[in-house]
Design an enzyme around this catalytic site. Structure first.
Site, PDB file in Angstrom:
ATOM      1  N   GLY A  12       0.824  -1.218   0.000  1.00 41.23           N
ATOM      2  CA  GLY A  12       0.000   0.000   0.000  1.00 41.23           C
ATOM      3  C   GLY A  12       0.847   1.253   0.000  1.00 41.23           C
ATOM      4  O   GLY A  12       0.622   2.173   0.787  1.00 41.23           O
ATOM      5  N   ALA A  13       1.823   1.293  -0.927  1.00 35.46           N
ATOM      6  CA  ALA A  13       2.778   2.410  -0.913  1.00 35.46           C
ATOM      7  C   ALA A  13       2.477   3.446  -1.992  1.00 35.46           C
ATOM      8  O   ALA A  13       3.289   4.322  -2.261  1.00 35.46           O
ATOM      9  CB  ALA A  13       4.205   1.879  -1.056  1.00 35.46           C
ATOM     10  N   ARG A  15       0.009   5.635  -1.826  1.00 33.79           N
ATOM     11  CA  ARG A  15      -0.552   6.850  -1.231  1.00 33.79           C
ATOM     12  C   ARG A  15      -0.231   6.903   0.262  1.00 33.79           C
ATOM     13  O   ARG A  15       0.168   5.901   0.845  1.00 33.79           O
ATOM     14  CB  ARG A  15      -2.081   6.873  -1.415  1.00 33.79           C
ATOM     15  CG  ARG A  15      -2.494   6.924  -2.869  1.00 33.79           C
ATOM     16  CD  ARG A  15      -4.002   7.066  -3.050  1.00 33.79           C
ATOM     17  NE  ARG A  15      -4.718   5.834  -2.791  1.00 33.79           N
ATOM     18  CZ  ARG A  15      -5.561   5.648  -1.779  1.00 33.79           C
ATOM     19  NH1 ARG A  15      -5.803   6.624  -0.923  1.00 33.79           N
ATOM     20  NH2 ARG A  15      -6.178   4.502  -1.612  1.00 33.79           N
ATOM     21  N   VAL A  64      -3.337  -7.388  -1.712  1.00 33.12           N
ATOM     22  CA  VAL A  64      -2.846  -8.253  -0.630  1.00 33.12           C
ATOM     23  C   VAL A  64      -3.970  -8.993   0.099  1.00 33.12           C
ATOM     24  O   VAL A  64      -3.713  -9.922   0.856  1.00 33.12           O
ATOM     25  CB  VAL A  64      -1.974  -7.479   0.398  1.00 33.12           C
ATOM     26  CG1 VAL A  64      -0.724  -6.929  -0.242  1.00 33.12           C
ATOM     27  CG2 VAL A  64      -2.770  -6.402   1.114  1.00 33.12           C
ATOM     28  N   ASN A  90       1.507  -2.286   5.432  1.00 26.05           N
ATOM     29  CA  ASN A  90       0.842  -0.995   5.612  1.00 26.05           C
ATOM     30  C   ASN A  90      -0.529  -0.919   4.930  1.00 26.05           C
ATOM     31  O   ASN A  90      -1.377  -0.121   5.334  1.00 26.05           O
ATOM     32  CB  ASN A  90       1.768   0.099   5.049  1.00 26.05           C
ATOM     33  CG  ASN A  90       1.063   1.421   4.863  1.00 26.05           C
ATOM     34  OD1 ASN A  90       0.866   2.186   5.810  1.00 26.05           O
ATOM     35  ND2 ASN A  90       0.632   1.699   3.626  1.00 26.05           N
ATOM     36  N   SER A 142      -2.980   0.615  14.622  1.00 24.15           N
ATOM     37  CA  SER A 142      -3.606   1.927  14.791  1.00 24.15           C
ATOM     38  C   SER A 142      -3.947   2.136  16.259  1.00 24.15           C
ATOM     39  O   SER A 142      -4.174   1.176  17.002  1.00 24.15           O
ATOM     40  CB  SER A 142      -4.908   1.997  13.984  1.00 24.15           C
ATOM     41  OG  SER A 142      -5.632   3.148  14.338  1.00 24.15           O
ATOM     42  N   TYR A 155     -12.579  -2.222  11.635  1.00 22.09           N
ATOM     43  CA  TYR A 155     -11.218  -1.677  11.572  1.00 22.09           C
ATOM     44  C   TYR A 155     -10.474  -1.899  12.900  1.00 22.09           C
ATOM     45  O   TYR A 155      -9.312  -2.312  12.914  1.00 22.09           O
ATOM     46  CB  TYR A 155     -11.333  -0.185  11.249  1.00 22.09           C
ATOM     47  CG  TYR A 155     -10.026   0.538  11.045  1.00 22.09           C
ATOM     48  CD1 TYR A 155      -9.309   0.391   9.850  1.00 22.09           C
ATOM     49  CD2 TYR A 155      -9.521   1.397  12.014  1.00 22.09           C
ATOM     50  CE1 TYR A 155      -8.123   1.088   9.649  1.00 22.09           C
ATOM     51  CE2 TYR A 155      -8.335   2.098  11.818  1.00 22.09           C
ATOM     52  CZ  TYR A 155      -7.643   1.930  10.633  1.00 22.09           C
ATOM     53  OH  TYR A 155      -6.465   2.625  10.438  1.00 22.09           O
ATOM     54  N   ALA A 157     -11.091  -4.175  15.161  1.00 20.07           N
ATOM     55  CA  ALA A 157     -10.830  -5.614  15.324  1.00 20.07           C
ATOM     56  C   ALA A 157      -9.603  -6.008  14.502  1.00 20.07           C
ATOM     57  O   ALA A 157      -8.726  -6.748  14.984  1.00 20.07           O
ATOM     58  CB  ALA A 157     -12.048  -6.422  14.894  1.00 20.07           C
ATOM     59  N   LYS A 159      -7.134  -4.030  13.523  1.00 21.38           N
ATOM     60  CA  LYS A 159      -5.915  -3.391  14.024  1.00 21.38           C
ATOM     61  C   LYS A 159      -5.473  -3.988  15.366  1.00 21.38           C
ATOM     62  O   LYS A 159      -4.282  -4.052  15.663  1.00 21.38           O
ATOM     63  CB  LYS A 159      -6.110  -1.879  14.134  1.00 21.38           C
ATOM     64  CG  LYS A 159      -6.282  -1.192  12.769  1.00 21.38           C
ATOM     65  CD  LYS A 159      -5.091  -1.442  11.858  1.00 21.38           C
ATOM     66  CE  LYS A 159      -5.110  -0.612  10.599  1.00 21.38           C
ATOM     67  NZ  LYS A 159      -4.012  -0.956   9.684  1.00 21.38           N
ATOM     68  N   ILE A 188      -3.318  10.704  11.468  1.00 20.56           N
ATOM     69  CA  ILE A 188      -2.291  11.158  10.517  1.00 20.56           C
ATOM     70  C   ILE A 188      -2.991  11.744   9.286  1.00 20.56           C
ATOM     71  O   ILE A 188      -3.955  11.148   8.780  1.00 20.56           O
ATOM     72  CB  ILE A 188      -1.392   9.962  10.077  1.00 20.56           C
ATOM     73  CG1 ILE A 188      -0.844   9.191  11.297  1.00 20.56           C
ATOM     74  CG2 ILE A 188      -0.263  10.457   9.170  1.00 20.56           C
ATOM     75  CD1 ILE A 188       0.070   9.949  12.224  1.00 20.56           C
TER      76      ILE A 188
HETATM   77  P1  NAP Z   1      -4.594   5.767   2.458  1.00 20.66           P
HETATM   78  O1  NAP Z   1      -4.068   7.139   2.229  1.00 20.66           O
HETATM   79  O2  NAP Z   1      -6.033   5.478   2.215  1.00 20.66           O
HETATM   80  O3  NAP Z   1      -3.688   4.731   1.608  1.00 20.66           O
HETATM   81  C1  NAP Z   1      -3.980   3.360   1.668  1.00 20.66           C
HETATM   82  C2  NAP Z   1      -2.963   2.600   0.844  1.00 20.66           C
HETATM   83  O4  NAP Z   1      -3.277   1.201   0.970  1.00 20.66           O
HETATM   84  C3  NAP Z   1      -3.023   2.936  -0.633  1.00 20.66           C
HETATM   85  O5  NAP Z   1      -1.711   3.001  -1.136  1.00 20.66           O
HETATM   86  C4  NAP Z   1      -3.784   1.759  -1.238  1.00 20.66           C
HETATM   87  O6  NAP Z   1      -3.366   1.436  -2.546  1.00 20.66           O
HETATM   88  C5  NAP Z   1      -3.344   0.633  -0.321  1.00 20.66           C
HETATM   89  N1  NAP Z   1      -4.263  -0.497  -0.351  1.00 20.66           N
HETATM   90  C6  NAP Z   1      -5.562  -0.538   0.030  1.00 20.66           C
HETATM   91  N2  NAP Z   1      -6.063  -1.775  -0.169  1.00 20.66           N
HETATM   92  C7  NAP Z   1      -5.053  -2.517  -0.681  1.00 20.66           C
HETATM   93  C8  NAP Z   1      -4.948  -3.873  -1.082  1.00 20.66           C
HETATM   94  N3  NAP Z   1      -5.991  -4.708  -0.992  1.00 20.66           N
HETATM   95  N4  NAP Z   1      -3.763  -4.317  -1.562  1.00 20.66           N
HETATM   96  C9  NAP Z   1      -2.694  -3.479  -1.647  1.00 20.66           C
HETATM   97  N5  NAP Z   1      -2.734  -2.188  -1.282  1.00 20.66           N
HETATM   98  C10 NAP Z   1      -3.905  -1.720  -0.800  1.00 20.66           C
HETATM   99  O7  NAP Z   1      -4.324   5.299   3.963  1.00 20.66           O
HETATM  100  P2  NAP Z   1      -3.228   5.784   5.036  1.00 20.66           P
HETATM  101  O8  NAP Z   1      -3.875   6.783   5.902  1.00 20.66           O
HETATM  102  O9  NAP Z   1      -1.943   6.097   4.376  1.00 20.66           O
HETATM  103  O10 NAP Z   1      -3.096   4.443   5.893  1.00 20.66           O
HETATM  104  C11 NAP Z   1      -2.015   3.546   5.737  1.00 20.66           C
HETATM  105  C12 NAP Z   1      -2.041   2.551   6.880  1.00 20.66           C
HETATM  106  O11 NAP Z   1      -1.959   3.244   8.128  1.00 20.66           O
HETATM  107  C13 NAP Z   1      -3.338   1.742   6.938  1.00 20.66           C
HETATM  108  O12 NAP Z   1      -3.068   0.440   7.384  1.00 20.66           O
HETATM  109  C14 NAP Z   1      -4.145   2.482   7.984  1.00 20.66           C
HETATM  110  O13 NAP Z   1      -5.106   1.669   8.582  1.00 20.66           O
HETATM  111  C15 NAP Z   1      -3.053   2.898   8.942  1.00 20.66           C
HETATM  112  N6  NAP Z   1      -3.403   4.010   9.801  1.00 20.66           N
HETATM  113  C16 NAP Z   1      -3.697   5.246   9.289  1.00 20.66           C
HETATM  114  C17 NAP Z   1      -4.012   6.287  10.146  1.00 20.66           C
HETATM  115  C18 NAP Z   1      -4.320   7.666   9.666  1.00 20.66           C
HETATM  116  O14 NAP Z   1      -4.672   8.507  10.486  1.00 20.66           O
HETATM  117  N7  NAP Z   1      -4.178   7.974   8.388  1.00 20.66           N
HETATM  118  C19 NAP Z   1      -4.049   6.051  11.518  1.00 20.66           C
HETATM  119  C20 NAP Z   1      -3.750   4.790  12.011  1.00 20.66           C
HETATM  120  C21 NAP Z   1      -3.426   3.785  11.137  1.00 20.66           C
HETATM  121  P3  NAP Z   1      -4.215   1.753  -3.900  1.00 20.66           P
HETATM  122  O15 NAP Z   1      -4.607   3.190  -3.838  1.00 20.66           O
HETATM  123  O16 NAP Z   1      -3.208   1.440  -4.967  1.00 20.66           O
HETATM  124  O17 NAP Z   1      -5.388   0.833  -3.898  1.00 20.66           O
END
Ligand code: NAP
Length: 247
Positions: A12-13, A15, A64, A90, A142, A155, A157, A159, A188
């Site tokens: 998930g790199a 974005r 994934v 990620n 998270s 979510y 559950a 995490k 974030i």
């Molecule tokens: P985001 O901006 O929505 O980006 C999500 C990334 O995951 C995208 O690159 C997306 O790729 C990829 N992805 C989604 N489903 C996928 C799959 N089935 N296979 C491969 N890649 C997949 O989210 P983010 O905020 O950066 O979050 C990243 C991680 O941090 C997540 O695990 C999230 O739960 C965790 N997190 C985020 C926050 C926050 O505040 N942002 C807080 C706690 C934890 P595509 O676009 O190519 O589909």
């Protein structure tokens, strides 16, 4: 932190946090595999940015959540690079709803991507890391997995499950030079949080002792630390990058 010569896969790199983590690891010298699911253009942008700043990277598409595809992803990395030193799980999605309204599909989709996706990647990566007798696995959990959150039963559950997965893997693989840790980000600024209603953002902001939302860089630097030699005696831990939200 010197990660030269290390091969790192970040799921998930394309974005958000994963994108910044890929760039940060590459900045410290790692060869980075930028995994994406749907955002091919964005993943290619990340690769271009890394190449332009003198690093090494390539993009590989893989959902994934599909265990067979996750195996293909890990196999492709090992075939190409002959090793895998750092795995960052990620990739994540949200499908928020109150428990009475949450569909089975939304529950399963979130568990499949966030939790089972991490399990599948670890399962296949671990075989190679065991051969190398070294490896770093970093799972993105998270603050929600620690505290719970109304409207996010699926979510939270997933995490919380990642934390149990992390500790079990740390215990299983520790004797073979492999560490496994989790990073638990708070709020974030990414596309995932952009879509939250303003009142939710305001209420979350009020719970953060550092009085600001985090940046993807804050998480990426923590991941790089856990991937580095400086963290070689740290395993089975949950590192909170949340401005103090969950203490
Ligand atoms: P985001 O901006 O929505 O980006 C999500 C990334 O995951 C995208 O690159 C997306 O790729 C990829 N992805 C989604 N489903 C996928 C799959 N089935 N296979 C491969 N890649 C997949 O989210 P983010 O905020 O950066 O979050 C990243 C991680 O941090 C997540 O695990 C999230 O739960 C965790 N997190 C985020 C926050 C926050 O505040 N942002 C807080 C706690 C934890 P595509 O676009 O190519 O589909």
């Amino acid at each position: 932190m010197d990660l030269s010569g290390k091969v790192a896969l970040v799921t998930g790199a394309s974005r958000g946090i994963g994108r910044q983590t890929a760039k940060t690891l590459a900045g410290y010298g790692a060869v980075v595999i930028v995994n994406y699911n749907g955002s091919k253009e964005k993943a290619c942008e990340v690769v271009d940015e890394i190449l332009q700043s003198g690093g090494q990277a390539e993009a590989i598409q893989c959902d994934v959540a599909d265990p067979a595809k996750a195996k293909e992803l890990i196999d492709a990395v090992i075939k190409q690079h002959k090793r895998l030193d750092i795995l960052v799980n990620n990739a994540g999605i949200t499908r928020d709803n109150l428990i009475l309204k949450m569909s089975e599909e939304d529950f399963d989709a979130v568990l499949s991507t966030n939790l089972k996706g991490s399990f599948s990647c670890i399962r296949h990566a671990a075989r190679q890391m065991l051969k190398q007798r070294s490896g770093r696995i970093i799972n993105i959990s998270s603050v929600s997995g620690v505290m719970g959150n109304a409207g996010q039963a699926n979510y939270c559950a997933a995490k919380a499950g990642i934390i149990g997965l992390t500790k079990s893997v740390a215990r299983e693989l520790g004797s073979r030079g492999i560490t496994c840790n989790a990073v638990a980000p708070g709020f974030i600024k990414t596309e995932m949080t952009d879509s939250l209603p303003e009142e939710v953002k305001a209420s979350m902001g009020g719970q953060i002792p550092l009085k600001r939302f985090g940046e993807a860089e804050d998480v990426a630097e923590a991941v790089a630390f856990l991937a580095s030699d400086a963290a070689s005696y740290i395993t089975g831990q949950v590192l909170h990058v949340d401005g103090g939200m969950a203490m």
